[in-house]
Design a protein around this motif. Structure first.
Motif, PDB file in Angstrom:
ATOM      1  N   GLY A  49      56.732  83.997  17.726  1.00  0.00           N
ATOM      2  CA  GLY A  49      56.746  82.580  16.798  1.00  0.00           C
ATOM      3  C   GLY A  49      58.232  82.569  16.128  1.00  0.00           C
ATOM      4  N   ILE A  50      58.842  83.765  15.729  1.00  0.00           N
ATOM      5  CA  ILE A  50      60.149  83.888  15.145  1.00  0.00           C
ATOM      6  C   ILE A  50      61.123  83.497  16.239  1.00  0.00           C
ATOM      7  CG2 ILE A  50      61.981  85.604  14.506  1.00  0.00           C
ATOM      8  CD1 ILE A  50      59.702  87.244  13.219  1.00  0.00           C
ATOM      9  N   SER A  51      61.043  83.795  17.476  1.00  0.00           N
ATOM     10  CA  SER A  51      61.913  83.495  18.494  1.00  0.00           C
ATOM     11  C   SER A  51      61.867  82.064  18.784  1.00  0.00           C
ATOM     12  CB  SER A  51      61.785  84.429  19.735  1.00  0.00           C
ATOM     13  OG  SER A  51      61.674  85.907  19.592  1.00  0.00           O
ATOM     14  N   TYR A  52      61.072  81.605  18.892  1.00  0.00           N
ATOM     15  CA  TYR A  52      60.869  80.014  19.320  1.00  0.00           C
ATOM     16  C   TYR A  52      60.941  79.182  18.228  1.00  0.00           C
ATOM     17  CZ  TYR A  52      60.578  81.338  24.053  1.00  0.00           C
ATOM     18  OH  TYR A  52      60.805  81.852  25.244  1.00  0.00           O
ATOM     19  N   ILE A  53      60.659  79.615  17.026  1.00  0.00           N
ATOM     20  CA  ILE A  53      60.807  78.804  15.708  1.00  0.00           C
ATOM     21  C   ILE A  53      62.443  78.364  15.506  1.00  0.00           C
ATOM     22  CG2 ILE A  53      60.464  78.584  13.111  1.00  0.00           C
ATOM     23  CD1 ILE A  53      57.777  79.922  13.730  1.00  0.00           C
ATOM     24  N   LEU A  54      63.204  79.672  15.719  1.00  0.00           N
ATOM     25  CA  LEU A  54      64.605  79.688  15.641  1.00  0.00           C
ATOM     26  C   LEU A  54      65.243  79.004  16.660  1.00  0.00           C
ATOM     27  CD1 LEU A  54      65.539  83.535  15.073  1.00  0.00           C
ATOM     28  CD2 LEU A  54      65.983  81.698  13.439  1.00  0.00           C
ATOM     29  N   ALA A  55      64.785  78.806  17.851  1.00  0.00           N
ATOM     30  CA  ALA A  55      65.326  78.200  19.038  1.00  0.00           C
ATOM     31  C   ALA A  55      64.952  76.663  18.568  1.00  0.00           C
ATOM     32  CB  ALA A  55      64.688  78.710  20.311  1.00  0.00           C
ATOM     33  N   ASP A  56      63.874  76.366  18.666  1.00  0.00           N
ATOM     34  CA  ASP A  56      63.288  74.999  18.223  1.00  0.00           C
ATOM     35  C   ASP A  56      63.985  74.411  17.171  1.00  0.00           C
ATOM     36  OD1 ASP A  56      61.815  73.256  19.663  1.00  0.00           O
ATOM     37  OD2 ASP A  56      59.870  73.615  18.686  1.00  0.00           O
ATOM     38  N   SER A  57      64.369  75.090  15.955  1.00  0.00           N
ATOM     39  CA  SER A  57      65.034  74.558  14.815  1.00  0.00           C
ATOM     40  C   SER A  57      66.510  74.235  15.173  1.00  0.00           C
ATOM     41  CB  SER A  57      64.841  75.316  13.709  1.00  0.00           C
ATOM     42  OG  SER A  57      65.558  76.593  13.861  1.00  0.00           O
ATOM     43  N   ARG A  58      67.060  75.053  16.077  1.00  0.00           N
ATOM     44  CA  ARG A  58      68.580  74.928  16.406  1.00  0.00           C
ATOM     45  C   ARG A  58      68.655  73.798  17.354  1.00  0.00           C
ATOM     46  NH1 ARG A  58      67.435  78.726  12.577  1.00  0.00           N
ATOM     47  NH2 ARG A  58      69.332  79.921  12.001  1.00  0.00           N
ATOM     48  N   THR A  59      67.875  73.698  18.372  1.00  0.00           N
ATOM     49  CA  THR A  59      67.937  72.501  19.186  1.00  0.00           C
ATOM     50  C   THR A  59      67.631  71.173  18.157  1.00  0.00           C
ATOM     51  OG1 THR A  59      66.973  73.844  20.822  1.00  0.00           O
ATOM     52  CG2 THR A  59      66.889  71.463  21.175  1.00  0.00           C
ATOM     53  N   LEU A  60      66.632  71.088  17.386  1.00  0.00           N
ATOM     54  CA  LEU A  60      66.389  70.200  16.398  1.00  0.00           C
ATOM     55  C   LEU A  60      67.627  69.626  15.496  1.00  0.00           C
ATOM     56  CD1 LEU A  60      64.466  67.828  15.421  1.00  0.00           C
ATOM     57  CD2 LEU A  60      63.849  69.457  13.534  1.00  0.00           C
ATOM     58  N   LYS A  61      68.272  70.644  15.247  1.00  0.00           N
ATOM     59  CA  LYS A  61      69.631  70.532  14.364  1.00  0.00           C
ATOM     60  C   LYS A  61      70.591  69.939  15.117  1.00  0.00           C
ATOM     61  CE  LYS A  61      73.640  73.158  12.872  1.00  0.00           C
ATOM     62  NZ  LYS A  61      74.176  74.597  13.011  1.00  0.00           N
ATOM     63  N   TYR A  84      58.657  72.481  24.811  1.00  0.00           N
ATOM     64  CA  TYR A  84      58.581  73.583  25.340  1.00  0.00           C
ATOM     65  C   TYR A  84      58.506  74.912  24.390  1.00  0.00           C
ATOM     66  CZ  TYR A  84      60.692  77.922  27.533  1.00  0.00           C
ATOM     67  OH  TYR A  84      60.844  79.256  27.690  1.00  0.00           O
ATOM     68  N   ALA A  85      59.250  74.857  23.426  1.00  0.00           N
ATOM     69  CA  ALA A  85      59.408  76.004  22.515  1.00  0.00           C
ATOM     70  C   ALA A  85      58.172  76.035  21.627  1.00  0.00           C
ATOM     71  CB  ALA A  85      60.565  75.780  21.592  1.00  0.00           C
ATOM     72  N   LEU A  86      57.758  75.021  21.212  1.00  0.00           N
ATOM     73  CA  LEU A  86      56.526  74.990  20.308  1.00  0.00           C
ATOM     74  C   LEU A  86      55.163  75.509  21.372  1.00  0.00           C
ATOM     75  CD1 LEU A  86      54.515  74.053  18.171  1.00  0.00           C
ATOM     76  CD2 LEU A  86      54.401  71.770  19.040  1.00  0.00           C
ATOM     77  N   ALA A  87      55.068  74.978  22.387  1.00  0.00           N
ATOM     78  CA  ALA A  87      54.113  75.499  23.440  1.00  0.00           C
ATOM     79  C   ALA A  87      54.324  76.964  23.866  1.00  0.00           C
ATOM     80  CB  ALA A  87      53.938  74.676  24.848  1.00  0.00           C
ATOM     81  N   TYR A  88      55.510  77.430  24.181  1.00  0.00           N
ATOM     82  CA  TYR A  88      55.561  78.890  24.654  1.00  0.00           C
ATOM     83  C   TYR A  88      55.292  79.782  23.151  1.00  0.00           C
ATOM     84  CZ  TYR A  88      57.000  82.833  27.671  1.00  0.00           C
ATOM     85  OH  TYR A  88      57.070  83.672  28.388  1.00  0.00           O
ATOM     86  N   GLY A  89      56.205  79.495  22.046  1.00  0.00           N
ATOM     87  CA  GLY A  89      55.974  80.233  21.118  1.00  0.00           C
ATOM     88  C   GLY A  89      54.360  80.205  20.389  1.00  0.00           C
ATOM     89  N   GLY A  90      53.794  78.857  20.617  1.00  0.00           N
ATOM     90  CA  GLY A  90      52.378  78.757  20.307  1.00  0.00           C
ATOM     91  C   GLY A  90      51.436  79.737  21.223  1.00  0.00           C
ATOM     92  N   THR A  91      52.035  79.842  22.528  1.00  0.00           N
ATOM     93  CA  THR A  91      51.182  80.764  23.183  1.00  0.00           C
ATOM     94  C   THR A  91      51.222  82.061  22.944  1.00  0.00           C
ATOM     95  OG1 THR A  91      51.525  79.161  25.260  1.00  0.00           O
ATOM     96  CG2 THR A  91      51.019  81.196  25.678  1.00  0.00           C
ATOM     97  N   LEU A  92      52.282  82.444  22.514  1.00  0.00           N
ATOM     98  CA  LEU A  92      52.355  83.874  22.124  1.00  0.00           C
ATOM     99  C   LEU A  92      51.760  84.289  20.903  1.00  0.00           C
ATOM    100  CD1 LEU A  92      56.264  84.605  22.912  1.00  0.00           C
ATOM    101  CD2 LEU A  92      54.254  84.927  24.382  1.00  0.00           C
ATOM    102  N   ILE A  93      51.802  83.289  19.801  1.00  0.00           N
ATOM    103  CA  ILE A  93      51.152  83.456  18.458  1.00  0.00           C
ATOM    104  C   ILE A  93      49.557  83.280  18.614  1.00  0.00           C
ATOM    105  CG2 ILE A  93      50.582  82.175  16.435  1.00  0.00           C
ATOM    106  CD1 ILE A  93      53.549  81.184  16.292  1.00  0.00           C
ATOM    107  N   ALA A  94      49.116  82.427  19.524  1.00  0.00           N
ATOM    108  CA  ALA A  94      47.803  82.276  20.000  1.00  0.00           C
ATOM    109  C   ALA A  94      47.276  83.473  20.590  1.00  0.00           C
ATOM    110  CB  ALA A  94      47.495  80.896  20.767  1.00  0.00           C
TER     111      ALA A  94
END
Length: 431
Positions: free
Chosen positions: A279-291, A105-115
């Protein structure tokens, strides 16, 4: 006692993100300028002057899931967001599946905004799709790795500029119309479609839910509600001002026509900033979920390791995936095609993680339904809404076969991974 106090003081020092930081980071996660140029164009084409009304309905719908996040974040004060809600409220396996879903989700949503930012940049400047995608995704990743303080300062400055810009544009459009005011409440045939698209505009709160290690749960819940209401109100005002002109068409072309070269330069700057913020918002969120998942043994333990109070390995891995996936998709189908694909995927994955959060809230409040009846009712309503939108998304013409295929493949892979992990642990216990 002294040891416990020491642990609490260390934990409080780590929670150094304020409500203001969270608000602007979440607002950046909405990427409002890009969202209005993209989702907004579709909404206006669908329902014209009823777009503000559709946006109000969309904001109310989003509010129910935002309230669920508010309630759950106050209960669970660890980092990890939706994954933590599910693993402690439901079952270990459903927690893993929820975390797995959030990663996409975070990759897709953050990726949507980046794209989206890269597409506007390409459209205005002529910069090659691949280079535009690489520029925006790399910039966002670099700021995240530079540190949470730099990320939040960037979000505060650039989000403030966006707010001022969108309000100024709204006032300008109203002035152009001769201050023409009208009643936006109507029920054209495409209203429901417009509402579905509108759901993607005020949903940046999903990016701050996993930041429980860096911010207080109270601040996260408060920011989640206030930012979605503010974002929805800002979008409603923007659509209303366009409706006063009876506008219907491509917003980018319209802005370029009105503001020329200077407008083109400014729009390019805002688009680059907006895509970067998303990108910043969802990379932060995704990395914290992965952690959080790595900390629980769902992924290799090194991904939970920290350097200067930040999960550096998770940030590098997630940031690299963002850059690789978005750049590769931009090469294969262009930035607009990437935006459409990831946007549809983000919408359906958003519903999946909110299914989990809604069910988690229903379960934890059902035991004390007399005392928590408000939260229970909100959880049930949010679940019904999410289910309805999910079913509607799959009806023809729906999301499209590619998006649907990716969705089901990812869900199946998550279940297979959960089974493999369970068998591995079972074998270790038997050994």
């Amino acid at each position: 006692m002294s040891v416990e106090k020491g642990k609490k003081s260390i934990e409080q020092k780590r929670k150094n993100m304020t409500y203001t930081d969270l608000f602007f980071l979440s607002f950046g996660g909405q990427a409002p300028f890009i969202s209005l140029l993209t989702f907004g164009t579709v909404m206006i084409e669908d329902v014209h002057q009823a777009a503000p009304f559709a946006m109000i309905i969309a904001t109310i719908v989003v509010l129910f899931n935002g309230l669920v996040v508010n309630f759950m974040s106050r209960r669970f004060k660890k980092g990890g967001g939706y994954y933590i809600y599910a693993i402690y409220s439901l079952t270990d396996r459903l927690g893993l599946e929820t975390g797995w879903s959030y990663l996409l989700y975070a990759l897709a949503y953050g990726g949507t905004l980046i794209a989206g930012g890269a597409y506007v940049l390409h459209y205005i400047t002529g910069l090659d799709d691949v280079y535009a995608a690489l520029l925006v995704s790399s910039l966002g990743t670099s700021i995240v790795i530079a540190g949470i303080k730099i990320s939040t300062k960037y979000a505060i400055v650039m989000s403030s500029i966006e707010m001022i810009t969108l309000v100024a544009l709204g006032v300008f459009f109203l002035h152009q119309s001769g201050w023409h005011f009208y009643n936006p409440i109507s029920f054209p045939p495409g209203l429901l479609d417009a509402v579905i698209f509108g759901l993607g505009i005020p949903t940046g709160y999903g990016s701050i839910a996993p930041l429980g290690d860096e911010a207080s749960s109270k601040a996260i819940g408060k920011a989640a509600i206030s930012v979605l209401l503010f974002g929805g109100a800002l979008a409603t005002f923007f659509f209303y001002s366009l409706g006063s002109l009876n506008f219907s068409g491509n917003l980018i072309e319209y802005l370029l026509t009105n503001f020329g070269l200077i407008g083109g330069i400014f729009i390019s700057f805002i688009s680059l900033s907006d895509g970067t913020l998303g990108g910043i918002s969802y990379i932060l969120a995704d990395s914290r979920t992965l952690k959080a998942m790595a900390k629980d043994g769902k992924f290799p333990n090194f991904l939970a390791r920290e350097w200067h109070n930040k999960p550096i390995f998770s940030e590098i891995i997630i940031g690299s995936i963002f850059i690789l996936v978005i750049t590769l998709l931009a090469d294969l189908m262009g930035t607009f095609g990437t935006f459409v694909l990831l946007g549809g995927l983000a919408g359906v994955m958003n519903l999946v993680i909110h299914f989990s959060a809604d069910i988690s809230l229903i379960k934890v409040t059902s035991k004390r339904s007399r005392k928590r009846w408000t939260e229970l009712i909100i959880g049930v309503i949010a679940l019904i809404i999410s289910f309805f939108v999910l079913i509607y998304s799959f009806l023809p013409p729906g999301l499209g076969i590619t998006t649907t295929d990716i969705f089901f493949i990812w869900i199946i892979m998550g279940f297979l991974y959960a089974e493999a992990l369970a068998m591995s642990k079972g074998a270790e216990e038997e050994g």
